[in-house]
Design an enzyme around this catalytic site. Sequence first.
Site, mmCIF file in Angstrom:
data_model
loop_
_atom_site.group_PDB
_atom_site.id
_atom_site.type_symbol
_atom_site.label_atom_id
_atom_site.label_comp_id
_atom_site.label_asym_id
_atom_site.label_seq_id
_atom_site.Cartn_x
_atom_site.Cartn_y
_atom_site.Cartn_z
ATOM 1 N N GLY A 39 -31.599 30.528 37.377
ATOM 2 C CA GLY A 39 -30.639 30.662 36.281
ATOM 3 C C GLY A 39 -30.340 32.115 35.951
ATOM 4 N N ASP A 40 -29.306 32.305 35.123
ATOM 5 C CA ASP A 40 -28.909 33.629 34.634
ATOM 6 C C ASP A 40 -28.516 34.605 35.745
ATOM 7 O OD1 ASP A 40 -29.486 32.724 32.049
ATOM 8 O OD2 ASP A 40 -31.598 33.235 32.300
ATOM 9 N N LYS B 180 -23.419 33.356 36.484
ATOM 10 C CA LYS B 180 -22.461 32.282 36.788
ATOM 11 C C LYS B 180 -21.240 32.317 35.871
ATOM 12 C CE LYS B 180 -25.673 29.334 35.931
ATOM 13 N NZ LYS B 180 -26.833 30.221 35.819
ATOM 14 N N LYS C 173 -19.730 34.716 34.269
ATOM 15 C CA LYS C 173 -18.768 35.748 34.646
ATOM 16 C C LYS C 173 -18.026 35.362 35.935
ATOM 17 C CE LYS C 173 -18.193 39.866 36.965
ATOM 18 N NZ LYS C 173 -18.375 41.269 37.248
ATOM 19 N N GLY D 118 -26.802 29.647 28.940
ATOM 20 C CA GLY D 118 -26.222 30.773 28.206
ATOM 21 C C GLY D 118 -25.365 31.525 29.197
ATOM 22 N N HIS D 119 -24.047 31.325 29.125
ATOM 23 C CA HIS D 119 -23.128 31.929 30.085
ATOM 24 C C HIS D 119 -22.310 33.014 29.384
ATOM 25 C CE1 HIS D 119 -23.229 28.173 32.906
ATOM 26 N NE2 HIS D 119 -24.418 28.668 32.643
ATOM 27 N N THR E 182 -36.134 25.636 26.231
ATOM 28 C CA THR E 182 -35.275 26.368 25.291
ATOM 29 C C THR E 182 -35.286 25.717 23.900
ATOM 30 O OG1 THR E 182 -33.422 25.007 25.971
ATOM 31 C CG2 THR E 182 -33.693 27.096 27.129
ATOM 32 N N ARG F 147 -33.277 4.389 28.225
ATOM 33 C CA ARG F 147 -32.255 3.532 27.600
ATOM 34 C C ARG F 147 -32.321 3.536 26.078
ATOM 35 N NH1 ARG F 147 -34.718 -0.571 31.428
ATOM 36 N NH2 ARG F 147 -36.309 0.945 30.908
ATOM 37 N N GLN G 280 -27.794 26.530 34.833
ATOM 38 C CA GLN G 280 -29.161 26.782 35.298
ATOM 39 C C GLN G 280 -29.140 27.274 36.750
ATOM 40 O OE1 GLN G 280 -28.826 23.447 33.488
ATOM 41 N NE2 GLN G 280 -29.047 24.771 31.741
ATOM 42 N N ALA H 187 -30.044 34.777 27.137
ATOM 43 C CA ALA H 187 -28.788 34.647 26.386
ATOM 44 C C ALA H 187 -28.868 33.492 25.387
ATOM 45 C CB ALA H 187 -27.628 34.417 27.355
ATOM 46 N N ASP I 138 -37.834 37.529 26.557
ATOM 47 C CA ASP I 138 -37.879 38.428 27.715
ATOM 48 C C ASP I 138 -37.768 37.569 28.969
ATOM 49 O OD1 ASP I 138 -38.449 40.458 25.987
ATOM 50 O OD2 ASP I 138 -40.388 40.987 26.900
ATOM 51 N N ARG I 139 -36.880 37.945 29.874
ATOM 52 C CA ARG I 139 -36.878 37.236 31.158
ATOM 53 C C ARG I 139 -37.951 37.861 32.046
ATOM 54 N NH1 ARG I 139 -30.334 37.537 31.758
ATOM 55 N NH2 ARG I 139 -29.818 35.797 30.403
ATOM 56 N N GLY J 12 -20.939 44.821 37.760
ATOM 57 C CA GLY J 12 -20.954 45.190 36.339
ATOM 58 C C GLY J 12 -20.653 43.953 35.527
HETATM 59 P P1 GDP Z 1 -25.471 32.876 33.668
HETATM 60 O O1 GDP Z 1 -26.378 32.032 32.827
HETATM 61 O O2 GDP Z 1 -25.719 32.700 35.131
HETATM 62 O O3 GDP Z 1 -24.010 32.719 33.318
HETATM 63 O O4 GDP Z 1 -25.852 34.403 33.348
HETATM 64 P P2 GDP Z 1 -26.122 35.053 31.907
HETATM 65 O O5 GDP Z 1 -24.827 35.273 31.244
HETATM 66 O O6 GDP Z 1 -27.181 34.319 31.169
HETATM 67 O O7 GDP Z 1 -26.802 36.418 32.345
HETATM 68 C C1 GDP Z 1 -26.169 37.322 33.188
HETATM 69 C C2 GDP Z 1 -26.016 38.658 32.446
HETATM 70 O O8 GDP Z 1 -25.648 39.665 33.375
HETATM 71 C C3 GDP Z 1 -24.922 38.659 31.400
HETATM 72 O O9 GDP Z 1 -25.291 39.521 30.369
HETATM 73 C C4 GDP Z 1 -23.704 39.192 32.153
HETATM 74 O O10 GDP Z 1 -22.776 39.843 31.299
HETATM 75 C C5 GDP Z 1 -24.368 40.200 33.065
HETATM 76 N N1 GDP Z 1 -23.717 40.394 34.378
HETATM 77 C C6 GDP Z 1 -23.088 39.484 35.156
HETATM 78 N N2 GDP Z 1 -22.747 40.044 36.348
HETATM 79 C C7 GDP Z 1 -23.193 41.330 36.296
HETATM 80 C C8 GDP Z 1 -23.190 42.408 37.249
HETATM 81 O O11 GDP Z 1 -22.730 42.291 38.370
HETATM 82 N N3 GDP Z 1 -23.773 43.581 36.844
HETATM 83 C C9 GDP Z 1 -24.313 43.743 35.612
HETATM 84 N N4 GDP Z 1 -24.876 44.905 35.305
HETATM 85 N N5 GDP Z 1 -24.344 42.740 34.706
HETATM 86 C C10 GDP Z 1 -23.815 41.553 35.052
HETATM 87 P P1 IMO Z 2 -28.216 29.255 32.513
HETATM 88 O O1 IMO Z 2 -27.129 28.240 32.745
HETATM 89 C C1 IMO Z 2 -32.453 30.184 32.667
HETATM 90 C C2 IMO Z 2 -35.276 26.952 31.718
HETATM 91 C C3 IMO Z 2 -36.085 27.126 30.444
HETATM 92 C C4 IMO Z 2 -37.372 26.408 30.851
HETATM 93 C C5 IMO Z 2 -36.848 25.234 31.682
HETATM 94 C C6 IMO Z 2 -36.731 23.930 30.907
HETATM 95 O O2 IMO Z 2 -27.941 30.224 31.433
HETATM 96 O O3 IMO Z 2 -28.613 29.908 33.805
HETATM 97 P P2 IMO Z 2 -35.028 23.080 29.054
HETATM 98 O O4 IMO Z 2 -34.691 23.646 27.701
HETATM 99 O O5 IMO Z 2 -33.862 22.984 29.967
HETATM 100 O O6 IMO Z 2 -35.811 21.815 28.968
HETATM 101 O O7 IMO Z 2 -36.050 24.165 29.685
HETATM 102 O O8 IMO Z 2 -35.569 25.641 32.161
HETATM 103 N N1 IMO Z 2 -33.801 27.051 31.542
HETATM 104 C C7 IMO Z 2 -33.073 28.126 31.895
HETATM 105 N N2 IMO Z 2 -33.456 29.324 32.398
HETATM 106 N N3 IMO Z 2 -31.154 29.908 32.486
HETATM 107 C C8 IMO Z 2 -30.762 28.710 32.022
HETATM 108 O O9 IMO Z 2 -29.458 28.370 31.953
HETATM 109 C C9 IMO Z 2 -31.737 27.763 31.667
HETATM 110 N N4 IMO Z 2 -31.706 26.503 31.153
HETATM 111 C C10 IMO Z 2 -32.976 26.084 31.102
HETATM 112 O O10 IMO Z 2 -36.306 28.480 30.143
HETATM 113 O O11 IMO Z 2 -38.129 27.218 31.699
HETATM 114 MG MG MG Z 3 -27.714 32.215 31.259
#
Ligand code: GDP
Ligand code: IMO
Ligand code: MG
Length: 418
Positions: A12-13, A16, A18, A40-41, A128, A142, A221, A295, A300-301, A401
């Site tokens: 995750g994170d 996606k 962006k 958290g996108h 979360t 169910r 995720q 997000a 802390d990740r 970026g």
């Molecule tokens: P998602 O859950 O996959 O949509 O990702 P998140 O939004 O949770 O976390 C990605 C973070 O990295 C966000 O703060 C974005 O604004 C940032 N981000 C995305 N692409 C880039 C990149 O290429 N470079 C940098 N420095 N930041 C990025």
């Molecule tokens: P995005 O879409 C990162 C993780 C949680 C936990 C596990 C189970 O932003 O990438 P849950 O609340 O789903 O039962 O938690 O999954 N988790 C994520 N980690 N990015 C996410 O979403 C996540 N959604 C759930 O931290 O370890």
């Molecule tokens: Mg995220």
Amino acid sequence: MKKLAIVGAQWGDEGKGKIVNHFSKAYDYIIRFSGGANAGHTIYFNGKKYVNHLLPSISPETNSIGVLSKGMALDLEQMIKELEVLEADFKGISKRFAIDKEIFLVLPYHKEEDAVLEDMRKYPIGTTKRGIGPSFADKVSRENIRLIDLFDEDRLYERLENIIYLKNNVYQGKLNLDTDTVYQTILAQFRRIQELGCQLTSSSELYEDLQSKKVLLEGAQGIMLDIDSGTYPFVTSSQTTAHGASTVDLTLTEDDNVMGVVKAYTTRVGEGEFPTELDGEEADRLRQLGNEYGATTGRDRRVGWLDLPQLRYAIRKSKLNGIVLTKGDVLDGYDTVKVCVGYEINGEVKAMPMIADEFRHAKPIYKTLKGWKNVFDIHFLKYITFIEQELGLEVDYISYGPKTEDIMDKKTFILHMD
Ligand code: GDP
Ligand code: IMO
Ligand code: MG
């Protein structure tokens, strides 16, 4: 028409939100097919930052429709919050979101239940606490409510009474639920969703329309958090691979494009295996440079080096046919970077685990590469080429970026190299 699915290829994170936002301008439908408000996108419009947890990452500048499919768990309260933030800047945008009426809800008590269960676990999952696990668990046992159940208020009351009676008995005072409160709360939320003008649809109605339209499937995720293929039990409760697309009656075929978003290093939030995890000062440095704080929860990740065996596994599990590489810019200025090229698992060297359980015993084998001053330095291109050769898959796009415009396809990117 050729569909595009965008999924996270790690934990995750990966960025996606962006990436979906970048591609979404060329698509009629942006369909989110997994997870709920645990995502958290982060996206930017006109320089302003928006973090969507539930809403598909549609672009306000287009007319595309964002669909919340029945593969998701819908938290009405959270959806209203997100719509109101967007409405303040883009009036009328709520009409561009469509919800599958058969979607299961995250009810107010699911969040409480999530917290109570985490407290009671000897080894917590690090969820979360957005109620996702309990909502999906109630779906399977169910005992959940779907959006469509809110159309028949008498029946809804009966169903809730039955479910809440059961929950109060199971939790023996740890949760004190009241049918009337839950009933009033969700009906009021539903009315607000209707007032805002969201479309209510179904996968069959959508199916008809989707045949002639351009469809982008937005994953949430990451593949390693998938309920079936991920590092169970430290996973989320839905299908996060591209197979989740089946929840909108769509089948992805060989002609469709499944792109995996890969961060140039690895992060993970919550508990569970993470073979290339760093600790101490090295971890603090990378976390700060990458701004790696959740997000959704602000936690802390956990951070570590890029893990090729993990990516090989993800490519196979989600049938990826291309990569978008993000956040290489975060490693700007490192003298050297490490990449995990294989694992030692119970004394055996492996390029890729066959089953997720092997990640528990994996000791990473690293290769050290030269670092880059900035992403337009040749050593970053060498890093990309190395990854491509090891994975047997092209990096098609490079994001360098957080801003929407900080992305290029690889050919254009190479033309910009120093
Ligand atoms: P998602 O859950 O996959 O949509 O990702 P998140 O939004 O949770 O976390 C990605 C973070 O990295 C966000 O703060 C974005 O604004 C940032 N981000 C995305 N692409 C880039 C990149 O290429 N470079 C940098 N420095 N930041 C990025
Ligand atoms: P995005 O879409 C990162 C993780 C949680 C936990 C596990 C189970 O932003 O990438 P849950 O609340 O789903 O039962 O938690 O999954 N988790 C994520 N980690 N990015 C996410 O979403 C996540 N959604 C759930 O931290 O370890
Ligand atoms: Mg995220």
